[in-house]
Scaffold this active site. Structure first.
Site, PDB file in Angstrom:
ATOM      1  N   SER A   1       6.324  38.694 148.447  1.00 10.58           N
ATOM      2  CA  SER A   1       7.668  38.129 148.303  1.00 10.58           C
ATOM      3  C   SER A   1       7.770  37.274 147.047  1.00 10.58           C
ATOM      4  O   SER A   1       6.792  36.640 146.629  1.00 10.58           O
ATOM      5  CB  SER A   1       8.001  37.268 149.525  1.00 10.58           C
ATOM      6  OG  SER A   1       9.160  36.503 149.310  1.00 10.58           O
TER       7      SER A   1
ATOM      8  N   TYR B   1       6.585  30.646 155.212  1.00 14.12           N
ATOM      9  CA  TYR B   1       6.743  32.084 154.940  1.00 14.12           C
ATOM     10  C   TYR B   1       6.082  32.446 153.615  1.00 14.12           C
ATOM     11  O   TYR B   1       5.301  33.403 153.526  1.00 14.12           O
ATOM     12  CB  TYR B   1       8.225  32.453 154.913  1.00 14.12           C
ATOM     13  CG  TYR B   1       8.477  33.874 154.455  1.00 14.12           C
ATOM     14  CD1 TYR B   1       8.146  34.956 155.268  1.00 14.12           C
ATOM     15  CD2 TYR B   1       9.030  34.126 153.206  1.00 14.12           C
ATOM     16  CE1 TYR B   1       8.362  36.259 154.848  1.00 14.12           C
ATOM     17  CE2 TYR B   1       9.249  35.426 152.773  1.00 14.12           C
ATOM     18  CZ  TYR B   1       8.918  36.488 153.598  1.00 14.12           C
ATOM     19  OH  TYR B   1       9.123  37.777 153.172  1.00 14.12           O
TER      20      TYR B   1
END
Length: 338
Positions: free
Chosen positions: A143, A168
């Site tokens: 990501s 995350y």
């Protein structure tokens, strides 16, 4: 070839599976169909792949597609080592594209244990299965969030990414480190892909563009954080899938590699909203709010390595991408007009 796609009922996993199936590949899809967001959307994606809306059994029962004879689906959680191992032992697999993960930056602040289980334990299970099955290539989702609040723009994979500002992001950085270790110790080819704000039809309903569309159509205010003074590298889903397919189909160039996949343009949030208003034909009511914990002010991808190795860079403009999304949303059974 036979490709295992984890997260096959998810946004990117669905689009990738469909593209691979239409290209003639065999796809083994797995997903736990959790309730992070409305499972109806996940079942709608699976329906497009020929899997009936009926909730499949968890575990060893395969669901056969009514639309694609080369697609088999299992309801399996990657953090369940036993069920995952069953899939690997049942099917000869050439490549694995691991897209299953607990997504969402803000959700990770409130529910850290879910991210540890899915994104760390689950990824470890995938690595172990790839190792013992002797699979040639693991492609996995990272990501753009790993860059945190980096001031080095555009973001390059050569940068240090040691300061994530959400759990995350930390799990995605950990995935890259775990993949590097397995590549080194067990001679496994791994390719990590740092996705930049993916959007489009059948997208995640917790994403800003989806929430904005829903609110504008209901004449409800949209929450605009940091006063709209944020920039994002919005990347259309078809461009993400094109990059994935090229990496899956082409022989591995580097044993361990990380690529950015983004539109290599940074769009001001206020401009993004204006384009959305144009295609919805309605003005947005804006509620201006401060920056949220875990959010970053800007993302911007350097995709020079993707161009060099695969001759490809995402190129769908935000105008074309949002127009396509709005067209899909207004036709979708998930949209309920006032």
């Amino acid at each position: 070839m036979t490709v295992l796609v984890t997260g096959a009922a998810g946004f990117i996993g669905y689009h990738l599976s469909k593209r691979l199936l239409e290209a003639g590949h065999q796809v083994i899809g797995i997903d736990n169909i959790n309730d992070y967001y409305n499972p109806d959307l996940k079942f709608a994606r699976l329906s497009e792949l020929g899997i009936s809306h009926k909730d499949p059994e968890i575990g060893e029962t395969p669901c056969l597609s009514e639309a694609y004879p080369n697609f088999i689906f299992y309801k399996v959680d990657v953090s369940n080592a036993k069920s995952l191992s069953m899939v690997f032992k049942t099917h000869p697999i050439d490549k694995v594209c691991h897209l299953a993960a607990q997504a969402g930056v803000r959700h990770s602040i409130e529910n850290p244990s879910v991210y540890i289980q899915s994104n760390l334990v689950g990824f470890g299970n995938i690595l172990e299965e790839v190792r013992y099955a002797g699979i040639n290539h693991l492609i996995y989702a990272s990501s753009s969030s790993v860059y945190g609040e980096s001031k080095d723009i555009p973001f390059s994979t050569d940068q240090q990414v040691d300061h994530p500002i959400s759990l995350y992001a930390a799990t995605k950085k950990a995935n890259e480190l775990m993949a590097h270790t397995y590549s080194h110790l067990y001679n496994i080819n791994t390719t990590g892909l740092r996705f930049f704000t993916v959007y489009g039809p059948y997208g995640r309903p917790d994403m800003a563009y989806y929430l904005f569309t829903k609110a504008i159509l209901k004449n409800e205010p949209i929450k605009v954080f940091n006063g709209g003074n944020m920039r994002r590298d919005f990347t259309y889903i078809d461009d993400i899938v094109e990059g994935l397919v090229r990496i899956i189909e082409k022989p591995v160039k580097d044993k361990y590699k990380i690529y950015n996949i983004g539109n290599h343009k940074s769009v001001q949030l206020s401009d993004f909203i204006s384009i959305l208003e144009k295609y919805l034909g309605k003005p947005a009511k804006k509620e201006l709010l401060p920056m949220q914990p875990g959010d970053v002010s800007q993302t911007f991808a350097d995709v020079s390595e993707l161009i060099e190795d695969y001759g490809y860079a995402p190129n769908t403009t935000i105008e074309v991408g949002l127009k396509s999304f709005v067209h899909w949303y207004l036709k979708s059974s998930l949209y309920k007009p006032i």
